[in-house]
Design a protein around this motif. Structure first.
Motif, PDB file in Angstrom:
ATOM      1  N   ARG A  99     -37.491  -6.387  -2.660  1.00  7.69           N
ATOM      2  CA  ARG A  99     -36.550  -5.435  -2.069  1.00  7.69           C
ATOM      3  C   ARG A  99     -36.703  -4.057  -2.706  1.00  7.69           C
ATOM      4  NH1 ARG A  99     -29.940  -4.935  -2.761  1.00  7.69           N
ATOM      5  NH2 ARG A  99     -29.713  -3.260  -1.246  1.00  7.69           N
ATOM      6  N   VAL A 100     -36.870  -4.028  -4.029  1.00  9.22           N
ATOM      7  CA  VAL A 100     -37.035  -2.751  -4.719  1.00  9.22           C
ATOM      8  C   VAL A 100     -38.231  -1.990  -4.149  1.00  9.22           C
ATOM      9  CG1 VAL A 100     -37.536  -1.640  -6.921  1.00  9.22           C
ATOM     10  CG2 VAL A 100     -35.955  -3.582  -6.841  1.00  9.22           C
ATOM     11  N   LEU A 101     -39.352  -2.683  -4.016  1.00 16.66           N
ATOM     12  CA  LEU A 101     -40.558  -2.038  -3.497  1.00 16.66           C
ATOM     13  C   LEU A 101     -40.325  -1.490  -2.092  1.00 16.66           C
ATOM     14  CD1 LEU A 101     -43.187  -4.719  -4.613  1.00 16.66           C
ATOM     15  CD2 LEU A 101     -42.639  -2.556  -5.751  1.00 16.66           C
ATOM     16  N   LEU A 102     -39.681  -2.287  -1.264  1.00 18.57           N
ATOM     17  CA  LEU A 102     -39.464  -1.913   0.133  1.00 18.57           C
ATOM     18  C   LEU A 102     -38.471  -0.764   0.260  1.00 18.57           C
ATOM     19  CD1 LEU A 102     -38.857  -4.482   2.991  1.00 18.57           C
ATOM     20  CD2 LEU A 102     -37.376  -2.505   2.749  1.00 18.57           C
ATOM     21  N   GLU A 103     -37.338  -0.868  -0.420  1.00 18.31           N
ATOM     22  CA  GLU A 103     -36.275   0.109  -0.219  1.00 18.31           C
ATOM     23  C   GLU A 103     -36.546   1.459  -0.867  1.00 18.31           C
ATOM     24  OE1 GLU A 103     -32.060  -0.425   0.138  1.00 18.31           O
ATOM     25  OE2 GLU A 103     -32.331  -2.524  -0.392  1.00 18.31           O
ATOM     26  N   VAL A 104     -37.239   1.473  -1.967  1.00 20.76           N
ATOM     27  CA  VAL A 104     -37.554   2.769  -2.586  1.00 20.76           C
ATOM     28  C   VAL A 104     -38.413   3.594  -1.637  1.00 20.76           C
ATOM     29  CG1 VAL A 104     -38.835   3.889  -4.451  1.00 20.76           C
ATOM     30  CG2 VAL A 104     -37.257   2.010  -4.967  1.00 20.76           C
ATOM     31  N   GLU A 105     -39.399   2.955  -1.034  1.00 21.08           N
ATOM     32  CA  GLU A 105     -40.239   3.667  -0.062  1.00 21.08           C
ATOM     33  C   GLU A 105     -39.408   4.089   1.150  1.00 21.08           C
ATOM     34  OE1 GLU A 105     -43.464   5.472   1.683  1.00 21.08           O
ATOM     35  OE2 GLU A 105     -43.220   4.746  -0.365  1.00 21.08           O
ATOM     36  N   ALA A 106     -38.528   3.209   1.604  1.00 24.23           N
ATOM     37  CA  ALA A 106     -37.681   3.528   2.752  1.00 24.23           C
ATOM     38  C   ALA A 106     -36.792   4.734   2.453  1.00 24.23           C
ATOM     39  CB  ALA A 106     -36.830   2.320   3.131  1.00 24.23           C
ATOM     40  N   ALA A 107     -36.245   4.795   1.245  1.00 25.82           N
ATOM     41  CA  ALA A 107     -35.375   5.914   0.868  1.00 25.82           C
ATOM     42  C   ALA A 107     -36.144   7.229   0.870  1.00 25.82           C
ATOM     43  CB  ALA A 107     -34.756   5.663  -0.508  1.00 25.82           C
ATOM     44  N   ALA A 146     -24.512  -2.579   4.148  1.00 28.84           N
ATOM     45  CA  ALA A 146     -24.444  -1.700   5.317  1.00 28.84           C
ATOM     46  C   ALA A 146     -24.982  -0.307   4.982  1.00 28.84           C
ATOM     47  CB  ALA A 146     -23.010  -1.607   5.825  1.00 28.84           C
ATOM     48  N   LEU A 147     -24.682   0.174   3.781  1.00 30.53           N
ATOM     49  CA  LEU A 147     -25.199   1.479   3.365  1.00 30.53           C
ATOM     50  C   LEU A 147     -26.713   1.440   3.229  1.00 30.53           C
ATOM     51  CD1 LEU A 147     -25.069   4.348   2.315  1.00 30.53           C
ATOM     52  CD2 LEU A 147     -24.435   3.444   0.059  1.00 30.53           C
ATOM     53  N   HIS A 148     -27.218   0.417   2.595  1.00 22.04           N
ATOM     54  CA  HIS A 148     -28.663   0.305   2.422  1.00 22.04           C
ATOM     55  C   HIS A 148     -29.367   0.119   3.776  1.00 22.04           C
ATOM     56  CE1 HIS A 148     -28.966   0.229  -1.999  1.00 22.04           C
ATOM     57  NE2 HIS A 148     -27.724  -0.238  -1.925  1.00 22.04           N
ATOM     58  N   THR A 165     -34.216  -6.541   7.475  1.00 19.10           N
ATOM     59  CA  THR A 165     -33.318  -7.435   8.206  1.00 19.10           C
ATOM     60  C   THR A 165     -33.556  -8.888   7.808  1.00 19.10           C
ATOM     61  OG1 THR A 165     -33.218  -5.913  10.095  1.00 19.10           O
ATOM     62  CG2 THR A 165     -32.612  -8.207  10.509  1.00 19.10           C
ATOM     63  N   GLU A 166     -34.821  -9.247   7.581  1.00 15.38           N
ATOM     64  CA  GLU A 166     -35.143 -10.610   7.152  1.00 15.38           C
ATOM     65  C   GLU A 166     -34.611 -10.881   5.745  1.00 15.38           C
ATOM     66  OE1 GLU A 166     -36.521 -13.114   8.624  1.00 15.38           O
ATOM     67  OE2 GLU A 166     -37.529 -12.317  10.396  1.00 15.38           O
ATOM     68  N   PHE A 167     -34.589  -9.851   4.910  1.00 14.71           N
ATOM     69  CA  PHE A 167     -34.156 -10.016   3.528  1.00 14.71           C
ATOM     70  C   PHE A 167     -32.641 -10.171   3.389  1.00 14.71           C
ATOM     71  CE2 PHE A 167     -38.344  -8.672   2.398  1.00 14.71           C
ATOM     72  CZ  PHE A 167     -38.533  -9.022   1.078  1.00 14.71           C
ATOM     73  N   VAL A 168     -31.897  -9.573   4.325  1.00 14.04           N
ATOM     74  CA  VAL A 168     -30.449  -9.468   4.164  1.00 14.04           C
ATOM     75  C   VAL A 168     -29.726 -10.788   3.874  1.00 14.04           C
ATOM     76  CG1 VAL A 168     -28.301  -8.937   5.409  1.00 14.04           C
ATOM     77  CG2 VAL A 168     -30.156  -7.269   5.330  1.00 14.04           C
ATOM     78  N   PRO A 169     -29.972 -11.881   4.628  1.00 11.48           N
ATOM     79  CA  PRO A 169     -29.224 -13.113   4.338  1.00 11.48           C
ATOM     80  C   PRO A 169     -29.394 -13.608   2.901  1.00 11.48           C
ATOM     81  CG  PRO A 169     -30.258 -13.266   6.493  1.00 11.48           C
ATOM     82  CD  PRO A 169     -30.825 -12.048   5.832  1.00 11.48           C
ATOM     83  N   ALA A 170     -30.637 -13.604   2.413  1.00 12.78           N
ATOM     84  CA  ALA A 170     -30.887 -14.062   1.041  1.00 12.78           C
ATOM     85  C   ALA A 170     -30.266 -13.113   0.028  1.00 12.78           C
ATOM     86  CB  ALA A 170     -32.389 -14.193   0.803  1.00 12.78           C
ATOM     87  N   LEU A 171     -30.344 -11.808   0.298  1.00 12.69           N
ATOM     88  CA  LEU A 171     -29.763 -10.826  -0.605  1.00 12.69           C
ATOM     89  C   LEU A 171     -28.250 -10.953  -0.652  1.00 12.69           C
ATOM     90  CD1 LEU A 171     -31.750  -7.589   0.314  1.00 12.69           C
ATOM     91  CD2 LEU A 171     -31.813  -8.807  -1.870  1.00 12.69           C
ATOM     92  N   ARG A 172     -27.634 -11.108   0.512  1.00 10.58           N
ATOM     93  CA  ARG A 172     -26.176 -11.139   0.593  1.00 10.58           C
ATOM     94  C   ARG A 172     -25.591 -12.245  -0.276  1.00 10.58           C
ATOM     95  NH1 ARG A 172     -21.990 -13.650   3.294  1.00 10.58           N
ATOM     96  NH2 ARG A 172     -20.219 -12.283   3.810  1.00 10.58           N
ATOM     97  N   ARG A 216     -34.376   3.561  -7.135  1.00 12.95           N
ATOM     98  CA  ARG A 216     -35.109   2.663  -8.033  1.00 12.95           C
ATOM     99  C   ARG A 216     -34.257   2.326  -9.263  1.00 12.95           C
ATOM    100  NH1 ARG A 216     -39.037   5.611  -8.682  1.00 12.95           N
ATOM    101  NH2 ARG A 216     -40.492   4.733  -7.149  1.00 12.95           N
ATOM    102  N   ALA A 217     -33.640   3.336  -9.838  1.00 10.35           N
ATOM    103  CA  ALA A 217     -32.804   3.111 -11.019  1.00 10.35           C
ATOM    104  C   ALA A 217     -31.616   2.212 -10.681  1.00 10.35           C
ATOM    105  CB  ALA A 217     -32.310   4.447 -11.570  1.00 10.35           C
ATOM    106  N   GLU A 218     -31.012   2.430  -9.530  1.00 12.88           N
ATOM    107  CA  GLU A 218     -29.853   1.633  -9.120  1.00 12.88           C
ATOM    108  C   GLU A 218     -30.241   0.174  -8.913  1.00 12.88           C
ATOM    109  OE1 GLU A 218     -25.937   1.028  -8.463  1.00 12.88           O
ATOM    110  OE2 GLU A 218     -26.813   2.987  -8.947  1.00 12.88           O
TER     111      GLU A 218
END
Length: 231
Positions: A99-107, A146-148, A165-172, A216-218
């Motif tokens: 998730r870190v790898l994916l979301e940092v790039e997305a941000a 929802a924010l992410h 979207t695939e990650f969300v259930p496991a993350l939640r 990334r820090a968060e």
């Protein structure tokens, strides 16, 4: 293991399950040619179209393969594990690292590509997260996700959006468990408020570098908590 006629509905799923049972139980070993559609339809008590759909589902699971002019053959006795299945079985720490790898790039992409409409949605989600900080654990986690989700959507990359979207259930569920275990909001009701506000501000001003480093820090902070909880 006799096949036997099926109940009326849902026929395709029942036919798929019954044929899969035959294969996984070793009744039809790898390399075996399955009976023809007409024979299977008679045995199962369904139409040939139902058998055809069931065989297509088994092919999608990697159990059988049609050879033109020869028929349908068993190629494996265990179905291939799908991406969704792997995520459900994965440890939340492993999911979070990706998730870190994916979301940092997305941000970073969101900071460069976000529209006025995207920014409105992100700011509304931030306000929703702030409001949920005094609510229950599940409510807070849902607001945080929802924010992410709004940030990922602002990257305008359908592949990134689909992956998240695939990650969300496991993350939640993993995050709810963490909040319940560690109670990270006890001393800070708006847990992560400063970091998430800084993220939204960076995206608003189009600063991709700041958006990426802030998120990334968060995320690394939460990842450290997950690792500690796992022991």
């Amino acid at each position: 293991m006799p096949l036997g006629a099926l109940r009326p509905t849902p026929l395709v799923q029942q036919a798929t399950d019954r044929l899969r049972e035959q294969i996984t139980a070793g009744e039809w070993p790898v390399g075996t040619k399955l009976p023809g559609e007409t024979s299977l339809a008679q045995i199962l008590g369904v139409g040939r179209s139902t058998v055809r759909e069931a065989l297509r589902a088994l092919a999608g699971a990697g159990l059988v393969r049609a050879r033109q002019g020869s028929g349908v053959f068993v190629i494996a006795t265990e179905p291939e594990e799908t991406w969704s299945t792997q995520l459900r079985r994965a440890a939340v720490v492993d999911v979070y690292e990706v998730r870190v790898l994916l979301e940092v790039e997305a941000a970073q992409l969101a900071a460069l590509r976000r529209t006025g409409e995207d920014l409105t949605a992100i700011e509304a989600a931030l306000a929703g997260r702030r409001a949920a900080s005094s609510g229950g654990d599940a409510e807070f986690v849902d607001a945080d996700i929802a924010l992410h989700t709004a940030v990922v959507a602002a990257a305008h990359n359908p592949v990134l959006t689909a992956l998240f979207t695939e990650f969300v259930p496991a993350l939640r569920q993993g995050l709810i468990d963490l909040v319940e275990l560690l109670g990270p909001r006890g001393d800070e009701p708006g847990h992560g408020e400063a970091g998430h506000t800084a993220l939204v501000e960076a995206i608003a001003r189009g600063d991709a570098g700041a958006a990426g480093s802030t998120l990334r820090a968060e995320l690394h902070g939460t990842l450290a908590q997950l690792r500690a909880a796992r022991g």
